[in-house]
Enzyme design. Structure first.
Site, PDB file in Angstrom:
ATOM      1  CG  ASP A   1      16.496 -59.239 -37.250  1.00 44.41           C
ATOM      2  OD1 ASP A   1      17.054 -59.260 -37.084  1.00 44.41           O
ATOM      3  OD2 ASP A   1      15.276 -59.011 -36.961  1.00 44.41           O
TER       4      ASP A   1
ATOM      5  CD  GLU B   1      18.882 -63.933 -32.348  1.00 44.07           C
ATOM      6  OE1 GLU B   1      18.660 -63.791 -31.517  1.00 44.07           O
ATOM      7  OE2 GLU B   1      19.832 -62.643 -31.995  1.00 44.07           O
TER       8      GLU B   1
END
Ligand code: FUB
Length: 358
Positions: free
Chosen positions: A44, A253
């Site tokens: 991420d 997401e």
């Protein structure tokens, strides 16, 4: 019984043979780029250029015995480390622990994808975590150093929820926070802005508008919303919101916003179809018109991106599981991102070698 046993043995051998071929194929696939760091697992990656230096704010993946499930329970991270790079191709410096869940008064576990921002001499770290009741909330922590350590505010940011905060600061100095994630990110549990307990994997309303990411302007203190969050609506080429059943295109997401040539690019992950996608708009608040995919599926279930201009080039930061081949032990990577003359993003194949060969 005997013939069943023989059939079972034959099936097992065929299965193992198929597995062997599959893993040989995996071994022979070329990766487009290599992990930026190998001594810890990271995912991420939210990259930012602060005062000319590049900093990456990643999740810090950790080994666990928790089995994989649709809620991402295996992502059991508990702290953050910041990476700093002097130049593309140079190995990043790995900072010390920048924030640990034990130092966040409201949080209990699962420090997922963070982001960072800078304003007036202060660095802000935005992060999701489960609160003591198991509900994902978004917190903020501050530091005078981009590498941390960061000090967390005592409460989550009022009016935020779910996961994957991303903060974008526009040319006029206004900052916006994007957030949300379905399935394990619990966005299904906030139908009216209030948490509603229950299953949080897919609403199964395929013919209705998909759940949309949330966006709000941040107050000048960067710790509060200036106005309630609203949907960052992603529409198709006819101006209609993408539908819940459109798993190849709908938001899952990993919100990330960047601006190029006056156009706002909202990028995100399609989750269970494993693409990175983008949609463009004329305002940071949306609506955004879906344009396409720009990263094909990587090795591993998730990827999560940031896009940043650095030293005259555009860079895509993402993650895969090259080092571990385990979904929850990822490694961050970067590759140059190219645009066509009409502003569209050229597709990135994570398995092509840099010269384009597979
Ligand atoms: O790293 C945990 C979660 O997996 C992130 O919050 C999602 O974006 C996905 O990458």
């Amino acid at each position: 019984m005997k013939s069943f046993a023989s059939a079972a043995v034959v099936s097992a051998l065929i299965f193992l043979g198929t597995q062997a071929v599959h893993s040989q194929e995996m071994e022979h696939r070329q990766f487009l780029s290599q992990p930026l760091v190998t001594s810890i697992y990271t995912a991420d990656p939210s990259a930012h250029v602060f005062h000319g230096k590049l900093y990456i704010y990643p999740s810090h993946d950790v080994p666990t015995d928790i089995p994989d499930d649709d809620l991402g329970s295996e992502y059991a991270m508990h702290d953050y480390r910041v990476l700093q790079m002097d130049a593309p191709g140079k190995p990043p410096v790995i900072g010390p622990v920048a924030l640990d869940v034990k130092d966040v008064p409201w949080a209990s576990k699962q420090m997922w994808a963070p982001d960072a921002a800078y304003r007036n001499g202060t660095y802000y770290l935005y992060f999701p975590a489960r609160d003591k009741q198991g509900v994902f909330r978004i917190g903020v922590a501050t530091s005078s150093d981009p590498m941390g350590p960061f000090k967390a505010e005592p409460e989550p940011i009022a009016g935020t929820y779910s996961i994957d905060p991303a903060v974008f600061t526009d040319g006029d100095g206004k900052s916006y926070i994007y957030f949300g994630g379905i399935w394990g990110g619990q966005l299904e549990n906030w139908p009216t802005g209030k948490f509603t307990a229950g299953s949080s994997t897919d609403l199964k309303q395929d013919d209705k508008p998909a759940l949309m990411p949330k966006v709000a302007m941040l107050a000048p203190d960067m710790k509060h919303l200036a106005a309630p969050a609203k949907d960052a609506v992603i529409v198709d080429e006819n101006g209609k919101p993408l539908l819940g059943g459109d798993h190849d295109r709908r938001f899952f997401e990993a919100s990330w916003m960047f601006k190029r040539n006056g156009l706002y690019y909202f990028t995100y992950s399609t989750g269970d179809t494993h693409f990175l996608a983008y949609a463009v708009g004329k305002s940071p608040l949306g609506p955004f018109t879906y344009k396409g995919h720009f990263l094909l599926p990587v090795q591993g279930w998730t990827t999560h991106q940031s896009v940043v201009e650095w030293e005259g080039k555009w860079w895509l930061f993402y993650a895969d599981t090259q080092l571990s081949n385990k979904n929850h032990l990822r490694n961050v990577k970067m590759t140059e991102l190219h645009f066509n003359a009409d502003g569209s993003i050229q597709m990135v194949d994570p398995f092509a070698s840099p010269d384009g060969k597979k």
